[in-house]
Design a protein around this motif. Structure first.
Motif, PDB file in Angstrom:
ATOM      1  N   VAL A   1      90.745  62.508  40.565  1.00 41.57           N
ATOM      2  CA  VAL A   1      89.451  63.329  40.206  1.00 41.57           C
ATOM      3  C   VAL A   1      89.339  62.479  38.526  1.00 41.57           C
ATOM      4  O   VAL A   1      90.547  62.339  38.079  1.00 41.57           O
ATOM      5  N   ALA A   2      88.178  62.673  37.894  1.00 41.18           N
ATOM      6  CA  ALA A   2      87.805  62.293  36.343  1.00 41.18           C
ATOM      7  C   ALA A   2      87.605  63.418  35.920  1.00 41.18           C
ATOM      8  O   ALA A   2      86.912  64.353  36.338  1.00 41.18           O
ATOM      9  N   TYR A   3      87.825  63.649  34.619  1.00 44.17           N
ATOM     10  CA  TYR A   3      87.452  64.387  33.601  1.00 44.17           C
ATOM     11  C   TYR A   3      87.605  63.727  32.263  1.00 44.17           C
ATOM     12  O   TYR A   3      88.377  63.411  31.756  1.00 44.17           O
ATOM     13  N   LYS A   4      86.200  63.856  31.593  1.00 39.80           N
ATOM     14  CA  LYS A   4      86.016  63.287  30.646  1.00 39.80           C
ATOM     15  C   LYS A   4      86.444  62.116  30.267  1.00 39.80           C
ATOM     16  O   LYS A   4      87.119  61.669  29.078  1.00 39.80           O
ATOM     17  N   GLY A   5      86.200  61.279  31.183  1.00 37.28           N
ATOM     18  CA  GLY A   5      86.569  59.698  31.182  1.00 37.28           C
ATOM     19  C   GLY A   5      87.807  59.310  31.469  1.00 37.28           C
ATOM     20  O   GLY A   5      88.175  58.216  31.666  1.00 37.28           O
ATOM     21  N   ILE A   6      88.885  60.388  31.670  1.00 38.67           N
ATOM     22  CA  ILE A   6      90.148  60.044  32.228  1.00 38.67           C
ATOM     23  C   ILE A   6      90.203  60.343  33.814  1.00 38.67           C
ATOM     24  O   ILE A   6      89.844  61.572  34.147  1.00 38.67           O
TER      25      ILE A   6
ATOM     26  N   ALA B   1      85.542  53.413  34.126  1.00 36.65           N
ATOM     27  CA  ALA B   1      84.519  52.390  33.596  1.00 36.65           C
ATOM     28  C   ALA B   1      83.413  52.835  33.035  1.00 36.65           C
ATOM     29  O   ALA B   1      82.708  53.637  34.066  1.00 36.65           O
ATOM     30  N   PRO B   2      82.965  52.464  31.976  1.00 35.39           N
ATOM     31  CA  PRO B   2      81.553  52.752  31.587  1.00 35.39           C
ATOM     32  C   PRO B   2      80.545  52.152  32.546  1.00 35.39           C
ATOM     33  O   PRO B   2      80.657  51.345  33.236  1.00 35.39           O
TER      34      PRO B   2
ATOM     35  N   PHE C   1      89.007  51.935  36.133  1.00 37.50           N
ATOM     36  CA  PHE C   1      88.565  52.052  37.419  1.00 37.50           C
ATOM     37  C   PHE C   1      87.139  52.416  37.422  1.00 37.50           C
ATOM     38  O   PHE C   1      86.453  53.211  36.609  1.00 37.50           O
ATOM     39  N   THR C   2      86.262  51.836  38.382  1.00 36.37           N
ATOM     40  CA  THR C   2      84.976  52.054  38.418  1.00 36.37           C
ATOM     41  C   THR C   2      84.760  53.253  39.162  1.00 36.37           C
ATOM     42  O   THR C   2      85.355  53.886  39.901  1.00 36.37           O
ATOM     43  N   ARG C   3      83.302  53.770  39.213  1.00 35.69           N
ATOM     44  CA  ARG C   3      83.282  55.096  39.934  1.00 35.69           C
ATOM     45  C   ARG C   3      83.168  54.807  41.299  1.00 35.69           C
ATOM     46  O   ARG C   3      83.836  55.679  42.080  1.00 35.69           O
ATOM     47  N   ALA C   4      82.921  53.704  42.060  1.00 37.62           N
ATOM     48  CA  ALA C   4      83.358  53.084  43.375  1.00 37.62           C
ATOM     49  C   ALA C   4      84.816  53.193  43.819  1.00 37.62           C
ATOM     50  O   ALA C   4      85.179  53.734  44.813  1.00 37.62           O
ATOM     51  N   GLN C   5      85.373  52.547  42.798  1.00 39.08           N
ATOM     52  CA  GLN C   5      86.987  52.696  43.004  1.00 39.08           C
ATOM     53  C   GLN C   5      87.376  54.185  42.978  1.00 39.08           C
ATOM     54  O   GLN C   5      88.411  54.467  43.849  1.00 39.08           O
ATOM     55  N   LEU C   6      87.019  54.970  42.189  1.00 41.45           N
ATOM     56  CA  LEU C   6      87.285  56.418  42.201  1.00 41.45           C
ATOM     57  C   LEU C   6      87.145  56.973  43.320  1.00 41.45           C
ATOM     58  O   LEU C   6      87.857  58.056  44.026  1.00 41.45           O
ATOM     59  N   ALA C   7      85.695  56.723  43.721  1.00 39.49           N
ATOM     60  CA  ALA C   7      85.258  57.463  45.092  1.00 39.49           C
ATOM     61  C   ALA C   7      86.312  57.073  46.164  1.00 39.49           C
ATOM     62  O   ALA C   7      86.448  57.892  47.289  1.00 39.49           O
ATOM     63  N   LEU C   8      86.937  55.933  46.422  1.00 39.09           N
ATOM     64  CA  LEU C   8      87.953  55.754  47.544  1.00 39.09           C
ATOM     65  C   LEU C   8      89.069  56.472  47.588  1.00 39.09           C
ATOM     66  O   LEU C   8      89.682  56.706  48.372  1.00 39.09           O
TER      67      LEU C   8
ATOM     68  N   HIS D   1      84.435  71.533  45.390  1.00 37.23           N
ATOM     69  CA  HIS D   1      84.550  70.390  44.738  1.00 37.23           C
ATOM     70  C   HIS D   1      85.229  69.502  45.560  1.00 37.23           C
ATOM     71  O   HIS D   1      86.254  69.646  46.344  1.00 37.23           O
ATOM     72  N   TRP D   2      84.743  68.159  45.507  1.00 36.73           N
ATOM     73  CA  TRP D   2      85.515  66.864  46.224  1.00 36.73           C
ATOM     74  C   TRP D   2      86.054  65.934  45.371  1.00 36.73           C
ATOM     75  O   TRP D   2      85.805  65.680  44.240  1.00 36.73           O
ATOM     76  N   ALA D   3      87.297  65.440  45.682  1.00 38.38           N
ATOM     77  CA  ALA D   3      87.838  64.508  44.846  1.00 38.38           C
ATOM     78  C   ALA D   3      87.206  63.186  45.044  1.00 38.38           C
ATOM     79  O   ALA D   3      86.235  62.908  46.074  1.00 38.38           O
ATOM     80  N   GLY D   4      87.541  62.241  44.078  1.00 37.23           N
ATOM     81  CA  GLY D   4      86.910  60.901  44.215  1.00 37.23           C
ATOM     82  C   GLY D   4      85.598  60.927  43.110  1.00 37.23           C
ATOM     83  O   GLY D   4      84.974  60.106  43.203  1.00 37.23           O
ATOM     84  N   GLN D   5      85.573  61.915  42.454  1.00 41.71           N
ATOM     85  CA  GLN D   5      84.404  62.278  41.730  1.00 41.71           C
ATOM     86  C   GLN D   5      84.686  62.507  40.222  1.00 41.71           C
ATOM     87  O   GLN D   5      85.901  62.887  39.889  1.00 41.71           O
ATOM     88  N   ASP D   6      83.592  62.305  39.200  1.00 45.19           N
ATOM     89  CA  ASP D   6      83.968  62.867  37.965  1.00 45.19           C
ATOM     90  C   ASP D   6      83.379  64.354  37.983  1.00 45.19           C
ATOM     91  O   ASP D   6      82.315  65.023  38.175  1.00 45.19           O
TER      92      ASP D   6
END
Length: 77
Positions: free
Chosen positions: A23-28, A76-77, A5-12, A46-51
Motif C-alpha cells: 500500500v502507499a501512503y504519502k508517496g511511500i 512515481a509522480p 514504482f508506478t501506480r500500475a506496478q503498485l496495483a499488481l 480498504h484494498w491493497a495495491g492502492q494509495d
C-alpha cells in the motif's frame, strides 16, 4: 530509498495478482504482506495495491501504523 514504482506496478501488489501486498501512503510504498490484517489484500473496506493517503482520515488509527512496515520504494509522480 530511490526505487520508484508506478501506480500500475503498485496495483499488481494487491494480494491477488502477486504474493506481495503493498500500500502507499504519502508517496511511500509499504510492504504489508506479513500483516494478518491484510490477508488476501483486503483490510476492512480498504484494498491493497492502492494509495491510501486520502482514506486514512476514516481509519481508527493514526499514520504511525506505517512505522511497523518496511518501505519498499516511492510512488512515481
Amino acid at each position: 530509498m530511490d526505487k520508484f514504482f508506478t501506480r500500475a506496478q503498485l496495483a499488481l501488489r494487491n494480494g491477488q495478482d502477486r504474493d506481495e501486498i503493498w500500500v502507499a501512503y504519502k508517496g511511500i510504498i509499504y510492504d504489508v504482506t506479513a500483516s494478518r490484517l491484510w490477508r488476501n489484500g483486503k483490510h476492512y473496506e480498504h484494498w491493497a495495491g492502492q494509495d491510501l493517503t486520502d482514506e486514512l482520515a476514516d481509519a481508527p488509527h493514526t499514520e504511525g501504523v506505517f512505522e511497523r512496515f518496511k518501505p519498499v520504494g516511492k510512488l512515481a509522480p
